[in-house]
Enzyme design. Structure first.
Site, mmCIF file in Angstrom:
data_model
loop_
_atom_site.group_PDB
_atom_site.id
_atom_site.type_symbol
_atom_site.label_atom_id
_atom_site.label_comp_id
_atom_site.label_asym_id
_atom_site.label_seq_id
_atom_site.Cartn_x
_atom_site.Cartn_y
_atom_site.Cartn_z
ATOM 1 N N ASP A 19 -11.585 2.349 3.573
ATOM 2 C CA ASP A 19 -11.901 0.926 3.468
ATOM 3 C C ASP A 19 -13.397 0.709 3.300
ATOM 4 O O ASP A 19 -13.837 -0.392 2.971
ATOM 5 C CB ASP A 19 -11.420 0.175 4.719
ATOM 6 C CG ASP A 19 -10.132 -0.595 4.466
ATOM 7 O OD1 ASP A 19 -9.780 -0.795 3.286
ATOM 8 O OD2 ASP A 19 -9.484 -1.005 5.440
ATOM 9 N N GLN A 52 -4.883 -1.621 9.495
ATOM 10 C CA GLN A 52 -4.690 -2.936 8.878
ATOM 11 C C GLN A 52 -5.195 -4.027 9.823
ATOM 12 O O GLN A 52 -4.762 -4.132 10.953
ATOM 13 C CB GLN A 52 -3.210 -3.159 8.570
ATOM 14 C CG GLN A 52 -2.915 -4.457 7.849
ATOM 15 C CD GLN A 52 -3.482 -4.479 6.436
ATOM 16 O OE1 GLN A 52 -3.331 -3.531 5.684
ATOM 17 N NE2 GLN A 52 -4.136 -5.566 6.095
ATOM 18 N N LYS A 90 0.826 -1.201 0.000
ATOM 19 C CA LYS A 90 0.000 0.000 0.000
ATOM 20 C C LYS A 90 0.868 1.261 0.000
ATOM 21 O O LYS A 90 0.589 2.223 -0.724
ATOM 22 C CB LYS A 90 -0.940 -0.014 1.209
ATOM 23 C CG LYS A 90 -2.060 -1.044 1.086
ATOM 24 C CD LYS A 90 -2.821 -1.233 2.385
ATOM 25 C CE LYS A 90 -3.883 -2.304 2.217
ATOM 26 N NZ LYS A 90 -4.574 -2.660 3.469
#
Length: 318
Positions: A140, A117, A73
């Site tokens: 997200d 995460q 990422k």
């Protein structure tokens, strides 16, 4: 229409009795195109407005798989010209300390997207972590607020993997109005938002799951079949309607049959069989997977544009 869509259309209009091999949907190439569009828009934001979109990633602990994902990422965020903010916390960090960091990022005008995460250590509540993130920065797309906005047809941020699948389907099929879609899997992370996105495209949507009666028969109705349950090669050729478009989201890692000590990735769909029946199929790996980070970058760009009252990037949102 893209080259892949033209190939799919040619297949659909074949009148011979023999089945033309399905189109393999190249998610890796499509994701590269998405990242290129993001990078172009980021350059224009910098040049025209002096704004750099920023993505903050929080990693708790030292999970090896999470380390790999966070590194990927960061690399792709920097490559498209965005600012990348990494925050690494020890595995025993308290929830209060994690929340304090999230609050700080929520208030930081240079940060437009925030993600933590997962998985996180057991003493941390994942739902509470997601809820702490400002929904306008929840790139997200996991918060209850964004799920509600999607379900009610309003503007929010959409979970990255369903958004990536939608982009692939739009590229393959164009107008999906009136098509019958079946999503196998009802998770909050994927199945439910995927169903909502397909409803927005005016599909007739069935969300199937482990309790669905005669699942194979339900799947055979689908013009669009999306599998996301994590059961290796569950979907066989006789589950697929001839000419359907098949999106395989499942990932199962097994020992490689020909390379001792190595592993192999399998999807939920038996790819070789599906290719003999369907119009187009995503492979595993190389299908949906590369789209997830690309859509994370697209969501960060979208969040930045919304925060600044600027036009959203065309073709990169739901």
């Amino acid at each position: 229409m893209s080259a892949t869509a033209e190939g799919a259309q040619a297949h659909a209009t074949t009148t011979e009795g023999a089945h033309t091999p399905a189109t393999t949907i190249d998610g890796k190439a499509f994701a590269a195109d998405v990242r290129a569009k993001v990078a172009d828009h980021v350059t224009r934001l910098k040049n025209d407005h002096g704004i750099t979109p920023g993505l903050a990633v929080i990693l708790v602990g030292e999970d090896p798989a999470s380390e790999v994902y966070v590194a990927a990422k960061h690399k792709q965020t920097v490559e498209v010209g965005m600012a990348s903010f990494e925050h690494r916390l020890p595995a025993d960090v308290s929830q209060d300390v994690l929340f304090a960091l999230i609050d700080e990022l929520n208030a930081d005008a240079t940060v437009h997207g925030i993600l933590c995460q997962f998985p996180v250590p057991d003493h941390l509540d994942e739902r509470a972590v997601v809820a702490r993130i400002d929904p306008a920065k929840d790139v997200d797309g996991l918060s209850v607020v964004n799920a509600g906005l999607l379900a009610s047809g309003e503007t929010g941020l959409v979970s990255c993997t369903p958004l990536g699948c939608l982009m692939l389907l739009r590229d393959q099929l164009g107008n999906m109005s009136g098509l019958e879609a079946v999503v196998i899997g009802r998770s909050n992370l994927f199945g439910k938002p995927m169903g909502q996105l397909l409803l927005r495209e005016n599909c007739t949507v069935t969300i199937a799951h482990s309790r669905t009666k005669d699942l194979a028969e339900v799947c055979r109705r689908a013009d669009i079949l999306v599998a996301a349950v994590g059961r290796a090669e569950m979907v066989k050729a006789d589950w697929i309607k001839p000419g359907a478009t098949v999106i395989d989201v499942g990932i199962t890692r097994i020992p490689h049959p020909e390379k001792p000590g190595k592993s192999k990735l399998l999807g939920d769909v038996h790819f070789a069989e599906a290719m003999t029946v369907a119009k187009a199929v995503t492979p595993v790996p190389g299908g949906v997977g590369p789209m997830t980070i690309a859509c994370l970058l697209a969501n960060t760009l979208t969040a930045c544009c919304r925060a600044q009252g600027l036009d959203e990037p065309e073709g990169l949102t739901a």
